[in-house]
Design an enzyme around this catalytic site. Structure first.
Site, PDB file in Angstrom:
ATOM      1  CB  VAL A  70     -14.936 -39.647  25.648  1.00 50.38           C
ATOM      2  CG1 VAL A  70     -15.070 -38.996  27.032  1.00 50.38           C
ATOM      3  CG2 VAL A  70     -13.482 -39.644  25.207  1.00 50.38           C
ATOM      4  CE  LYS A 112      -9.765 -37.382  19.614  1.00 48.39           C
ATOM      5  NZ  LYS A 112     -10.716 -37.615  20.710  1.00 48.39           N
ATOM      6  CE  LYS A 127     -15.818 -41.789  16.967  1.00 41.20           C
ATOM      7  NZ  LYS A 127     -15.241 -40.744  16.090  1.00 41.20           N
ATOM      8  CG  ASP A 130     -19.626 -31.966  14.514  1.00 44.88           C
ATOM      9  OD1 ASP A 130     -19.871 -32.623  15.550  1.00 44.88           O
ATOM     10  OD2 ASP A 130     -18.956 -32.416  13.569  1.00 44.88           O
ATOM     11  CB  SER A 171     -18.006 -34.139  21.168  1.00 43.90           C
ATOM     12  OG  SER A 171     -17.900 -35.387  21.810  1.00 43.90           O
ATOM     13  CB  ALA A 172     -22.372 -37.048  22.918  1.00 48.53           C
ATOM     14  CD  GLU A 224     -11.253 -43.511  23.545  1.00 46.28           C
ATOM     15  OE1 GLU A 224     -11.784 -43.814  22.464  1.00 46.28           O
ATOM     16  OE2 GLU A 224     -10.905 -42.356  23.853  1.00 46.28           O
TER      17      GLU A 224
END
EC number: 4.2.1.70
Length: 317
Positions: free
Chosen positions: A121, A174, A101, A153, A155-156, A40
């Site tokens: 990612v 993370k 981003k 919230d 993440s995709a 990435e």
């Protein structure tokens, strides 16, 4: 401002409307059938400051080459999807300050509007799959944020793992995230989670999250074989391989939790939301740990690159 490099091998677009460029090294590897590892670019532009980011990027690419594979750092530059970056492009990206981003939602936007964007990612998985790259090394995936029951919230990255058939090698989710909920979502979406050489799922900067890993395997060949059988069965989606950070480089989870809580409190006070949350938290934790979190981050990315390259080589055997 990133320049338009001429040192590229332009290939037939993936679709009539999608410009794509392979670096000379990647184009040669594809022609030879050599193993490839996707990387990435968000970690370069948003994960750490210059010159540490370019030093890390070069080191990671070198480690992949040492294992017999070819690195393919992915980014969007002036609306062209790049699979592999030339040395000058990598340097320019590391120095750039105004870079999008991009994830699944806005990867196409960056290309359509001829923007420059660093791939998350999810976006890297999409590009890697389109380019026929089966393995991708990163630091840690995104997931369910703490407090997601209120913020929603998530993440995709998690949805992409369920959709796109790429092996993602990371040091776990993370640690700023809600790891139990992240693993629950992955289980619900049918994503296999394999921890390498450990029965416990890692927590990015720390070797253990205190949560038992759903699956564990002890060799790159076993991981490659697992993915091959999934493909033979026609099972869609990717695989998450969690590779614990080397013991010498880890920060104890109890210590990290103190820093994370402080960073989360700071983010709430400053009303940080959306895509700004993760970079803010990582930057705050960097300050709280006097830079040790960044050193650990670099060590785990290099460790993941090594394993990813070994898996890529095993897939080709």
């Amino acid at each position: 401002m990133l320049s338009r490099s001429q040192d590229k091998t332009m290939t037939k677009p993936i679709s009539p409307l999608l410009p794509i460029a392979y670096s000379k090294e990647v184009a040669s590897a594809k022609q030879r059938g050599a193993p490839l590892v996707a990387l990435e670019s968000t970690i370069i532009t948003h994960g750490m400051p210059y010159p540490g980011n370019i030093e890390m990027a070069r080191s990671v690419e070198a480690i992949i080459r040492e294992q017999g594979a070819v690195p393919a750092t992915i980014a969007v530059i002036h609306g062209t999807l790049h699979i592999g970056l030339e040395a000058a492009e990598l340097e320019q990206l590391a120095k750039a300050t105004e870079v999008m981003k991009v994830s699944r939602a806005d990867l196409a936007f960056a290309i359509a509007e001829r923007r420059t964007g660093a791939t998350t990612v999810a976006a890297t998985m999409i590009a890697a799959a389109r380019a026929g790259i089966r393995v991708f090394a990163t630091g840690g995936i995104g997931g369910v944020h703490r407090g997601a029951e209120e913020s929603f919230d998530i993440s995709a990255d998690l949805e992409e793992l369920a959709r796109t058939g790429v092996i993602v090698v990371c040091a776990g989710a993370k640690a700023i995230l809600d790891i139990p909920k992240t693993l629950e979502v992955l289980e619900t979406r049918g994503v296999p989670v394999v921890t390498y050489e450990s029965e416990e799922f890692p927590a990015f900067w720390s070797r253990s999250s205190g949560i038992r890993s759903p699956l564990s395997l002890n060799s790159p060949a076993a991981i490659a074989n697992f993915q091959t059988v999934r493909e033979q069965l026609g099972i869609d989606g990717g695989m998450l391989v969690a590779n614990p950070v080397p013991e010498a480089d880890e920060i104890a989870s109890e210590e990290m939790e103190i820093y994370i809580e402080r960073a989360l409190d700071s983010a709430e006070r400053d009303e940080v939301t959306g895509k700004a949350v993760t970079p803010y938290l990582l930057s705050t934790i960097f300050d709280l740990t006097d830079g040790q979190s960044l050193k650990t981050n670099i060590a785990l990315v290099e460790n993941n690159a090594r394993l990813a390259a070994e898996i890529a080589v095993a897939l080709g055997e």
